[in-house]
Write a protein that holds these residues in place. Structure first.
Motif, PDB file in Angstrom:
ATOM      1  N   VAL A 200     -11.085   0.536   4.096  1.00 36.30           N
ATOM      2  CA  VAL A 200     -10.843   0.289   5.509  1.00 36.30           C
ATOM      3  C   VAL A 200      -9.404  -0.166   5.737  1.00 36.30           C
ATOM      4  N   ALA A 201      -8.798   0.331   6.813  1.00 39.83           N
ATOM      5  CA  ALA A 201      -7.431  -0.055   7.161  1.00 39.83           C
ATOM      6  C   ALA A 201      -7.414  -1.440   7.810  1.00 39.83           C
ATOM      7  N   PRO A 202      -6.317  -2.206   7.633  1.00 31.79           N
ATOM      8  CA  PRO A 202      -6.266  -3.573   8.188  1.00 31.79           C
ATOM      9  C   PRO A 202      -6.500  -3.623   9.688  1.00 31.79           C
ATOM     10  N   GLU A 203      -5.973  -2.642  10.448  1.00 32.07           N
ATOM     11  CA  GLU A 203      -6.105  -2.706  11.897  1.00 32.07           C
ATOM     12  C   GLU A 203      -7.551  -2.505  12.349  1.00 32.07           C
ATOM     13  N   LEU A 204      -8.360  -1.804  11.556  1.00 29.52           N
ATOM     14  CA  LEU A 204      -9.779  -1.677  11.893  1.00 29.52           C
ATOM     15  C   LEU A 204     -10.495  -3.010  11.738  1.00 29.52           C
ATOM     16  N   VAL A 205     -10.046  -3.834  10.766  1.00 26.51           N
ATOM     17  CA  VAL A 205     -10.670  -5.139  10.542  1.00 26.51           C
ATOM     18  C   VAL A 205     -10.280  -6.126  11.634  1.00 26.51           C
ATOM     19  N   THR A 206      -8.973  -6.184  11.963  1.00 26.16           N
ATOM     20  CA  THR A 206      -8.494  -7.219  12.885  1.00 26.16           C
ATOM     21  C   THR A 206      -8.647  -6.836  14.345  1.00 26.16           C
ATOM     22  N   GLU A 207      -8.500  -5.532  14.677  1.00 24.80           N
ATOM     23  CA  GLU A 207      -8.479  -5.132  16.081  1.00 24.80           C
ATOM     24  C   GLU A 207      -9.535  -4.100  16.435  1.00 24.80           C
ATOM     25  N   GLY A 208     -10.191  -3.492  15.427  1.00 24.71           N
ATOM     26  CA  GLY A 208     -11.218  -2.499  15.703  1.00 24.71           C
ATOM     27  C   GLY A 208     -10.680  -1.182  16.230  1.00 24.71           C
ATOM     28  N   ARG A 209      -9.365  -0.920  16.096  1.00 26.69           N
ATOM     29  CA  ARG A 209      -8.787   0.322  16.624  1.00 26.69           C
ATOM     30  C   ARG A 209      -8.448   1.268  15.468  1.00 26.69           C
ATOM     31  N   ALA A 210      -8.453   2.564  15.753  1.00 28.70           N
ATOM     32  CA  ALA A 210      -8.160   3.561  14.726  1.00 28.70           C
ATOM     33  C   ALA A 210      -7.309   4.660  15.330  1.00 28.70           C
ATOM     34  N   ASP A 211      -6.345   5.174  14.545  1.00 32.91           N
ATOM     35  CA  ASP A 211      -5.537   6.324  14.918  1.00 32.91           C
ATOM     36  C   ASP A 211      -5.245   7.089  13.625  1.00 32.91           C
ATOM     37  N   PRO A 212      -4.463   8.178  13.669  1.00 38.00           N
ATOM     38  CA  PRO A 212      -4.230   8.936  12.431  1.00 38.00           C
ATOM     39  C   PRO A 212      -3.719   8.099  11.270  1.00 38.00           C
ATOM     40  N   ARG A 213      -2.955   7.032  11.553  1.00 37.93           N
ATOM     41  CA  ARG A 213      -2.429   6.200  10.460  1.00 37.93           C
ATOM     42  C   ARG A 213      -3.550   5.449   9.744  1.00 37.93           C
ATOM     43  N   THR A 214      -4.696   5.247  10.425  1.00 34.68           N
ATOM     44  CA  THR A 214      -5.857   4.633   9.765  1.00 34.68           C
ATOM     45  C   THR A 214      -6.381   5.542   8.661  1.00 34.68           C
ATOM     46  N   ASP A 215      -6.472   6.852   8.933  1.00 31.40           N
ATOM     47  CA  ASP A 215      -6.884   7.810   7.901  1.00 31.40           C
ATOM     48  C   ASP A 215      -5.863   7.878   6.772  1.00 31.40           C
ATOM     49  N   VAL A 216      -4.558   7.738   7.114  1.00 33.78           N
ATOM     50  CA  VAL A 216      -3.514   7.750   6.085  1.00 33.78           C
ATOM     51  C   VAL A 216      -3.744   6.610   5.099  1.00 33.78           C
ATOM     52  N   TYR A 217      -4.067   5.414   5.619  1.00 34.45           N
ATOM     53  CA  TYR A 217      -4.307   4.257   4.751  1.00 34.45           C
ATOM     54  C   TYR A 217      -5.503   4.533   3.821  1.00 34.45           C
ATOM     55  N   SER A 218      -6.612   5.005   4.394  1.00 33.89           N
ATOM     56  CA  SER A 218      -7.795   5.263   3.577  1.00 33.89           C
ATOM     57  C   SER A 218      -7.517   6.328   2.522  1.00 33.89           C
ATOM     58  N   ALA A 219      -6.748   7.375   2.891  1.00 37.53           N
ATOM     59  CA  ALA A 219      -6.399   8.408   1.912  1.00 37.53           C
ATOM     60  C   ALA A 219      -5.553   7.814   0.789  1.00 37.53           C
ATOM     61  N   ARG A 279       3.698   3.244   7.922  1.00 40.69           N
ATOM     62  CA  ARG A 279       3.085   4.325   7.162  1.00 40.69           C
ATOM     63  C   ARG A 279       3.559   5.683   7.690  1.00 40.69           C
ATOM     64  N   PRO A 280       3.307   6.758   6.945  1.00 45.71           N
ATOM     65  CA  PRO A 280       3.512   8.103   7.525  1.00 45.71           C
ATOM     66  C   PRO A 280       2.699   8.254   8.812  1.00 45.71           C
ATOM     67  N   ALA A 281       3.268   8.996   9.773  1.00 46.32           N
ATOM     68  CA  ALA A 281       2.684   9.025  11.117  1.00 46.32           C
ATOM     69  C   ALA A 281       1.286   9.626  11.148  1.00 46.32           C
ATOM     70  N   ASP A 282       0.993  10.568  10.268  1.00 48.59           N
ATOM     71  CA  ASP A 282      -0.333  11.178  10.234  1.00 48.59           C
ATOM     72  C   ASP A 282      -0.533  11.821   8.873  1.00 48.59           C
ATOM     73  N   ALA A 283      -1.673  12.481   8.696  1.00 47.26           N
ATOM     74  CA  ALA A 283      -1.980  13.081   7.400  1.00 47.26           C
ATOM     75  C   ALA A 283      -1.009  14.199   7.055  1.00 47.26           C
ATOM     76  N   GLY A 284      -0.480  14.912   8.067  1.00 52.03           N
ATOM     77  CA  GLY A 284       0.493  15.965   7.795  1.00 52.03           C
ATOM     78  C   GLY A 284       1.754  15.410   7.166  1.00 52.03           C
ATOM     79  N   ALA A 285       2.233  14.250   7.660  1.00 57.13           N
ATOM     80  CA  ALA A 285       3.425  13.631   7.092  1.00 57.13           C
ATOM     81  C   ALA A 285       3.169  13.175   5.659  1.00 57.13           C
TER      82      ALA A 285
END
Length: 661
Positions: A200-219, A279-285
């Motif tokens: 899990v990405a830190p922002e999902l724990v503290t704020e409950g929000r997710a964007d492409p950078r959340t998937d980058v962290y998990s990857a 982090r990289p802006a999204d999975a493509g980066a």
């Protein structure tokens, strides 16, 4: 295949079309079955949501199905060779399901369970295809939210042959499924963390929000696990693991596997930075960076010569002189790249005549400069100046613009703000947290840590303590024991059933009292003992006030009750009952004590001396003080005897007899 006879879905026909043949896997949100599409005669996978993920009592199946259907439509439009295709959706027995492409292979979790960890080339090959799939989703405006090895399928290579991880086809599943479940759960019980805590990405724990950078962290965490054979954090409770993502940097993979090259440490480090903006802006980066890393590792391997053992019938046996890593394939399979070839390095074009002219001119300039002492001196001076500029620039960007973070942990908020102001730092506050040791409004932690490098005038994020977590004992007096127990348990307290007591007001099974008392502030997990009513006692206390003590004793003895006697001054006659406890009409059990207040009688007064006085005068004196007087023998004589005698203490109004002669 994990099948169980008790599974009622095995062999059933769903929607008149899909015949369930076996169970493939069971996860936290759904169960996956292999089925036959009897209409198109093909093998498919069916994912059916667990009943616990869509309970009608909480938020209504209809609302969840509608949201699930919307997500399914979005996923179905996502067409990519590395994405598990979605063919159909519907509901069975009130539970939503997806019909998906059946991938013949294993999950990445199965591969890691067998191999523990992968070599860098295998890990990057899998990561490249995994990110290609996620990048396609990001371009479509879709965030996965639950990237983990269980959702990555490793299929057989399109060319067949032995199972080769570098050439295998990788497909990603469950796009949007976590969001569909989580969105409905939010409506029912507030924000819930549906992602797997190990990734899990830190922002999902503290704020409950997710964007492409959340998937980058998990990857990035998945890549870390492929390289090292383990996830970076573990703990006794999921919440402990989740907060480590917030509080700690992911370690370099080479700290666990020293042979790994630094390029992989840098790649994992950039993907798993705690600040999403770094982090990289999204999975493509991130995909482009993975492909560059593969090229770098491939170039490094291409400069290594492999010496093989040479044997034949006539030549002597040659000993190997070195051992090198496996050489990367010269070319990736076509299906392992993004359609647009993102991240591929452009080939250098062939030189043309103009390049030759430019090269010749530069060579001539060099010859002219180095051909004279003055030219050589000018070149030396330029080199020195450039060296000084480079050194100063390197010092500034590497050291000069940084300072060390001050020690703010354990200071109060006011003290921390004053200390930060002295150093020219800006403070930002994260969500406060309870702590058993750090007082309220004191600094619990800081980022960067004390003595860590930080830009001069930079920002330091502080987490303040809320102090020990305490809550008041809820008022459960007068409630049934089961309801009181549920309310206290939901409040985070431990319930213990205490003694039972008779009570005239509350029926049997109702709570009479709590220990600690209602409203007392306690820590979560504190034990609360409940006293429960047994209902009205079987014996009714009689009315004893105004009765004589001996009479009261007799009544209580007949009922099996025990008198407890105490005396007090009163104008009432001696041994008259003045009060009782319990009051008349109260219920008690056999052997209970009944407290009695008993009159001592009025205060006593001394009898005055009248001996020697004329009888008539003595009578007047005694009756004047409230003593009724009786004269004997000669009423006109002198008093020779009196009864009671002189100074004898007697109750007021006691009769006195005088004998006159």
């Amino acid at each position: 295949m994990d099948t169980q006879v008790a599974d009622t879905l095995l062999g059933s026909l769903i929607d008149g079309r899909y015949r369930i043949r076996g169970r493939v896997a069971r996860g936290g949100m759904a169960t996956v079955y292999v089925a036959t599409d009897e209409r198109l005669e093909r093998t498919v996978a069916i994912k059916i949501i667990h009943p616990t993920q869509a309970p009608e009592a909480q938020f209504g199946v209809a609302g969840f199905v509608e949201r699930f259907t919307d997500e399914a439509k979005t996923i179905a439009r996502l067409t990519h060779p590395n994405v598990v295709a979605v063919y159909d959706q519907g509901t069975h027995a009130g539970l939503p399901y997806l019909v998906m492409e059946y991938v013949r292979g294993r999950t990445l979790r199965d591969v890691l369970a067998e191999r523990r960890r992968l070599n860098p080339d295998e890990a990057l090959a899998i990561a490249e295809q995994m990110l290609a799939a996620i990048a396609a989703a990001h371009r479509a405006g879709l965030v996965h939210r639950d990237v983990k090895p269980e959702n990555v399928l490793v299929a057989e290579a399109p060319t067949g042959g032995t199972f080769n991880l570098v050439d295998s086809v990788v497909k990603v599943a469950d796009f949007g499924l976590a969001r569909a479940v989580e969105a409905s759960a939010e409506e029912a019980s507030g924000n819930q963390l549906m992602a797997t805590v190990a990734y899990v990405a830190p922002e999902l724990v503290t704020e409950g929000r997710a964007d492409p950078r959340t998937d980058v962290y998990s990857a990035g965490i998945v890549l870390f696990e492929m390289l090292t054979g383990r996830v970076p954090y573990d703990g006794d409770r999921p919440v402990d693991v989740a907060w480590q993502h917030v509080d700690r940097d992911v370690p370099a993979p080479s700290a666990l596997v020293p042979s790994l090259p630094k390029v992989l440490d840098d790649l994992v480090g950039r993907a798993t930075r705690r600040d999403p903006g770094a982090r990289p802006a999204d999975a493509g980066a991130l995909l482009a960076e993975v492909q560059v890393a593969r090229d770098d590792l491939g170039n490094a391997n291409s400069h290594t010569t492999v010496l093989r053992r040479v044997t034949d019938e006539t030549a002597p046996v040659a000993q190997p002189t070195m051992v090198v890593a496996a050489v990367r394939p010269a070319e990736r399979p076509a299906w392992a790249r993004l359609p647009e070839g993102g991240g591929q390095r452009p080939h250098r074009r062939r030189a043309d005549p103009e390049d030759d002219d430019l090269g010749g001119g530069l060579a001539g300039l060099r010859t002219r400069l180095m051909g004279t002492p003055r030219g050589r001196l000018a070149v030396a001076a330029a080199v020195v100046v450039l060296g000084l500029v480079a050194a100063l620039g390197g010092w500034w960007f590497g050291v000069g613009r940084y300072t060390t973070a001050p020690q703010l942990v354990s200071l109060t908020k006011a003290e921390a703000e004053a200390q930060a102001a002295l150093g020219g730092f800006t403070l930002k506050y994260a969500a406060s947290r309870h702590d058993e040791k750090v007082p309220k409004d004191s600094v619990l932690r800081q980022d960067p840590n004390p003595a860590a490098r930080v830009l001069k005038g930079g920002t330091i994020t502080l987490t303040l303590s809320l102090g020990p977590e305490q809550l008041p004992v809820p008022d459960v007096v007068g409630k049934e024991f089961e309801l009181a127990q549920a309310e206290l348990t939901n409040a985070g307290l431990v319930v213990a059933k205490g003694p039972t007591k008779y009570d005239d007001e509350l029926p049997a099974g109702m709570v009479l009292a709590t220990e600690p008392k209602v409203g007392t502030a306690v820590k979560p997990g504190t034990k609360v003992t409940l006293t429960v009513s047994k209902g009205r006692a079987p014996i009714t206390v009689p009315s004893l006030v105004g009765k004589n003590l001996n009479e009261a004793r007799g009544i209580l003895a007949q009922l099996g009750l025990v008198p407890v006697e105490s005396y007090k001054d009163s104008d009432k006659p001696k041994d008259e009952i003045l009060g009782q406890s319990p009051a008349d009409g109260a219920g008690v059990e056999k052997g209970a004590q009944v407290k009695l207040e008993i009159s001592k009688g009025p205060p006593q007064v001394p009898v005055p001396r009248v001996i020697g006085m004329p009888c008539q005068e003595a009578k007047q004196a005694l009756e004047g003080q409230g003593f009724p007087t009786t004269m004997q023998l000669n009423p006109n004589g002198v008093v020779h005897f009196q009864n009671p005698g002189e100074n004898t203490p007697v109750p007021p109004g006691t009769p006195v007899t005088v004998t006159c002669l």
